[in-house]
Design a protein around this motif. Structure first.
Motif, PDB file in Angstrom:
ATOM      1  N   ARG A  63       0.693  -1.278  -0.151  1.00 17.28           N
ATOM      2  CA  ARG A  63      -0.130  -0.079   0.262  1.00 17.28           C
ATOM      3  C   ARG A  63       0.841   1.253  -0.104  1.00 17.28           C
ATOM      4  O   ARG A  63       0.499   2.265  -0.470  1.00 17.28           O
ATOM      5  N   ALA A  64       2.067   1.167   0.603  1.00 18.31           N
ATOM      6  CA  ALA A  64       2.864   2.210   0.738  1.00 18.31           C
ATOM      7  C   ALA A  64       3.766   2.601  -0.737  1.00 18.31           C
ATOM      8  O   ALA A  64       4.467   3.532  -1.017  1.00 18.31           O
ATOM      9  N   GLY A  65       3.516   1.375  -1.420  1.00 17.10           N
ATOM     10  CA  GLY A  65       4.205   1.521  -2.613  1.00 17.10           C
ATOM     11  C   GLY A  65       5.446   0.804  -3.096  1.00 17.10           C
ATOM     12  O   GLY A  65       6.096   0.784  -4.061  1.00 17.10           O
ATOM     13  N   CYS A  66       5.649  -0.345  -2.255  1.00 20.33           N
ATOM     14  CA  CYS A  66       6.828  -1.155  -2.508  1.00 20.33           C
ATOM     15  C   CYS A  66       6.597  -2.668  -2.335  1.00 20.33           C
ATOM     16  O   CYS A  66       5.459  -2.906  -1.983  1.00 20.33           O
ATOM     17  N   ALA A  67       7.001  -3.544  -3.086  1.00 16.21           N
ATOM     18  CA  ALA A  67       7.263  -4.769  -2.691  1.00 16.21           C
ATOM     19  C   ALA A  67       7.768  -5.300  -1.588  1.00 16.21           C
ATOM     20  O   ALA A  67       8.434  -4.342  -1.068  1.00 16.21           O
ATOM     21  N   THR A 110      16.516  -1.594  -2.902  1.00 15.62           N
ATOM     22  CA  THR A 110      16.354  -2.315  -1.598  1.00 15.62           C
ATOM     23  C   THR A 110      16.554  -1.716  -0.263  1.00 15.62           C
ATOM     24  O   THR A 110      17.640  -1.191   0.008  1.00 15.62           O
ATOM     25  N   LEU A 111      15.598  -1.532   0.428  1.00 17.85           N
ATOM     26  CA  LEU A 111      15.398  -0.983   1.794  1.00 17.85           C
ATOM     27  C   LEU A 111      15.306  -2.170   2.769  1.00 17.85           C
ATOM     28  O   LEU A 111      14.456  -3.120   2.649  1.00 17.85           O
ATOM     29  N   VAL A 112      16.383  -2.391   3.774  1.00 14.06           N
ATOM     30  CA  VAL A 112      16.124  -3.255   4.654  1.00 14.06           C
ATOM     31  C   VAL A 112      15.777  -2.841   5.960  1.00 14.06           C
ATOM     32  O   VAL A 112      16.165  -1.900   6.586  1.00 14.06           O
ATOM     33  N   LEU A 158       7.641   3.242   8.742  1.00 13.33           N
ATOM     34  CA  LEU A 158       6.732   3.731   7.656  1.00 13.33           C
ATOM     35  C   LEU A 158       7.211   5.115   6.883  1.00 13.33           C
ATOM     36  O   LEU A 158       7.195   4.870   5.709  1.00 13.33           O
ATOM     37  N   SER A 159       7.944   5.980   7.705  1.00 11.59           N
ATOM     38  CA  SER A 159       8.306   7.084   6.961  1.00 11.59           C
ATOM     39  C   SER A 159       9.575   6.705   6.073  1.00 11.59           C
ATOM     40  O   SER A 159       9.522   7.385   4.965  1.00 11.59           O
ATOM     41  N   ALA A 160      10.431   5.869   6.637  1.00 11.79           N
ATOM     42  CA  ALA A 160      11.478   5.214   5.688  1.00 11.79           C
ATOM     43  C   ALA A 160      11.182   4.789   4.211  1.00 11.79           C
ATOM     44  O   ALA A 160      11.418   4.646   3.250  1.00 11.79           O
ATOM     45  N   ILE A 161       9.863   3.998   4.592  1.00 11.26           N
ATOM     46  CA  ILE A 161       9.320   2.825   3.427  1.00 11.26           C
ATOM     47  C   ILE A 161       8.631   4.018   2.419  1.00 11.26           C
ATOM     48  O   ILE A 161       8.968   3.866   1.139  1.00 11.26           O
ATOM     49  N   LEU A 162       8.123   4.800   2.852  1.00 11.41           N
ATOM     50  CA  LEU A 162       7.530   5.994   2.040  1.00 11.41           C
ATOM     51  C   LEU A 162       8.653   6.693   1.248  1.00 11.41           C
ATOM     52  O   LEU A 162       8.402   7.005   0.036  1.00 11.41           O
ATOM     53  N   ALA A 163       9.559   7.255   1.889  1.00  9.51           N
ATOM     54  CA  ALA A 163      10.538   7.760   1.273  1.00  9.51           C
ATOM     55  C   ALA A 163      11.153   6.741   0.148  1.00  9.51           C
ATOM     56  O   ALA A 163      11.695   7.319  -1.059  1.00  9.51           O
ATOM     57  N   HIS A 164      11.417   5.671   0.384  1.00 12.77           N
ATOM     58  CA  HIS A 164      11.877   4.732  -0.370  1.00 12.77           C
ATOM     59  C   HIS A 164      11.174   4.313  -1.731  1.00 12.77           C
ATOM     60  O   HIS A 164      11.726   4.283  -2.841  1.00 12.77           O
ATOM     61  N   ALA A 165       9.649   4.599  -1.478  1.00 17.55           N
ATOM     62  CA  ALA A 165       8.893   4.335  -2.508  1.00 17.55           C
ATOM     63  C   ALA A 165       8.506   5.608  -3.471  1.00 17.55           C
ATOM     64  O   ALA A 165       8.132   5.592  -4.456  1.00 17.55           O
ATOM     65  N   GLY A 166       9.408   6.573  -3.247  1.00 16.04           N
ATOM     66  CA  GLY A 166       9.383   7.755  -3.902  1.00 16.04           C
ATOM     67  C   GLY A 166       8.066   8.714  -3.593  1.00 16.04           C
ATOM     68  O   GLY A 166       7.708   9.436  -4.320  1.00 16.04           O
ATOM     69  N   ARG A 167       7.896   8.822  -2.302  1.00 19.65           N
ATOM     70  CA  ARG A 167       6.984   9.521  -1.632  1.00 19.65           C
ATOM     71  C   ARG A 167       7.349  10.303  -0.572  1.00 19.65           C
ATOM     72  O   ARG A 167       6.997  10.336   0.691  1.00 19.65           O
TER      73      ARG A 167
END
Length: 370
Positions: A160-164, A204-206, A338-347
């Motif tokens: 939903r955040a934009g990543c696999a 990839t973000l870990v 979640l903030s790190a994931i959103l940034a990683h997803a280009g958001r």
């Protein structure tokens, strides 16, 4: 009559397990009252009789499973084998946790189980593609006392955040047959290789709490596809090299580490000393690292992250007045992840908005923001 020394030792061991699992359950999102009620019924850490650790948590897991609550069933089987699957009965609970979560994997778009072979050993991951084939990847790995099934909710949240997302067990835990060693971090690259055809594995973000964070940081310099790490209370150097720190680790931590390393008691300390990251490695990391630290951590000394942050300006430390894993700051920790994931997803705008909101989130009772 029982042996007073043995009885006292068993009581201390049970009390420690109850303390740790009570905090661990916060991360799992379990209801505090239900957890405390269950802990009060438990009178023995070992065995499988009524009132034992295994029996009481397994009974709750079976109730959830019968009602189709797959994630809750997996969570309670996870607790049944806490802190590690060192008996046949606990290994069965571990297997049931994996089986329970299969109810959530209803098709390719909902996620799949995928088994890869690395260094001749099987590693099973849970994978769900992102909203498009070009979506970047998030690899999630738990620590030494949790199964990958604990993080099953991420199979929906991360896409939903934009990543696999790919979720794997820590080496020596669950369905990861590799032992915890200096080279075990290579499993992150093996996971990226295995799922990269269905996402952009080159980005990839870990997300890796505790000891998994240590492994991620050992592998990141060797794999340019790893473009960021988020960790919570990861050991880096002092934990591995300072004998006083190792001597003070909780018994549960030592037991789980021995199991993950596949070592007998007495062989652990020499093995751990080989795992330390040196200062040059910490300073040379060229990726952003978000490190959630606990000021009252009973396992990881504050010198770990203070030194790393001083050596490398790309480290961002989020310090809370809490114990290991910051269990009283779960909401804040999730916001950081979640903030790190959103940034990683280009958001980036969504990431910044969430980052601005985080200081306003309340801490749970027993912890304070710093």
């Amino acid at each position: 009559m029982g042996n007073p020394v043995t009885d006292s030792s068993a009581a201390l061991e049970l009390a420690e397990a109850k303390k740790f699992v009570g905090l661990h359950a916060r991360h799992m999102g379990l209801r505090t009252r239900r957890v405390q009620d269950t802990l009060r019924r438990i009178t023995a850490l070992h065995g499988d009789q009524p009132g034992s650790w295994l029996a009481e948590w397994s009974r709750l897991a079976e109730e959830h499973q019968s009602r189709g609550r797959h994630q809750a069933a997996a969570d309670h089987y996870n607790l049944a084998r806490f802190p590690c699957a060192d008996t046949a009965a606990k290994r069965r609970a571990e297997q049931l946790a994996a089986q329970s979560l299969r109810g959530l994997l209803r098709g390719p778009r909902h996620g799949r189980r995928q088994t890869l072979v690395h260094e001749g050993r099987e590693v099973t991951v849970l994978f769900r593609p992102g909203p498009r084939r070009s979506a970047p990847l998030v690899v999630m790995m738990g620590g030494i006392v949790s199964l990958k099934e604990q993080w099953g909710s991420l199979l929906a949240a991360v896409p939903r955040a934009g990543c696999a997302v790919a979720i794997a067990d820590f080496p020596g835990v669950g369905e990861n047959r590799l032992p915890y060693s200096r080279t075990a971090g290579q499993v992150f690259s093996a996971v990226i290789d295995a799922v990269g055809g269905d996402c952009d594995g080159d980005r990839t973000l870990v997300v890796a709490p505790s000891f998994a964070g240590h492994l991620a940081l050992t592998q990141a310099p060797a794999d340019p596809r790893i473009q960021g790490v988020v960790t919570v209370g990861a050991p880096l150097r002092k934990f591995f090299t300072d004998s006083r720190v190792r001597d003070e680790m909780p018994r549960i931590t030592r037991t789980a580490l021995e199991r993950a390393c596949r070592l007998s008691p007495g062989a652990l300390d020499a093995h751990l000393s080989e795992l330390a990251l040196n200062q040059d490695q910490l300073a040379a990391l060229e990726i952003p690292v978000h490190y959630v630290a606990s000021l009252r951590d009973e396992i990881i000394p504050t010198a770990e992250w203070r030194r790393a942050a001083a050596l490398n300006p790309r480290w961002r430390v989020h310090a809370f007045d809490d114990v290991h894993g910051s269990p009283h700051h779960v909401v804040q920790t999730r916001a950081i992840i979640l903030s790190a994931i959103l940034a990683h997803a280009g958001r980036p705008r969504a990431a910044r908005a969430l980052g601005a909101l985080r200081p306003l989130l309340p801490a749970a009772r027993g912890g304070r923001r710093s």
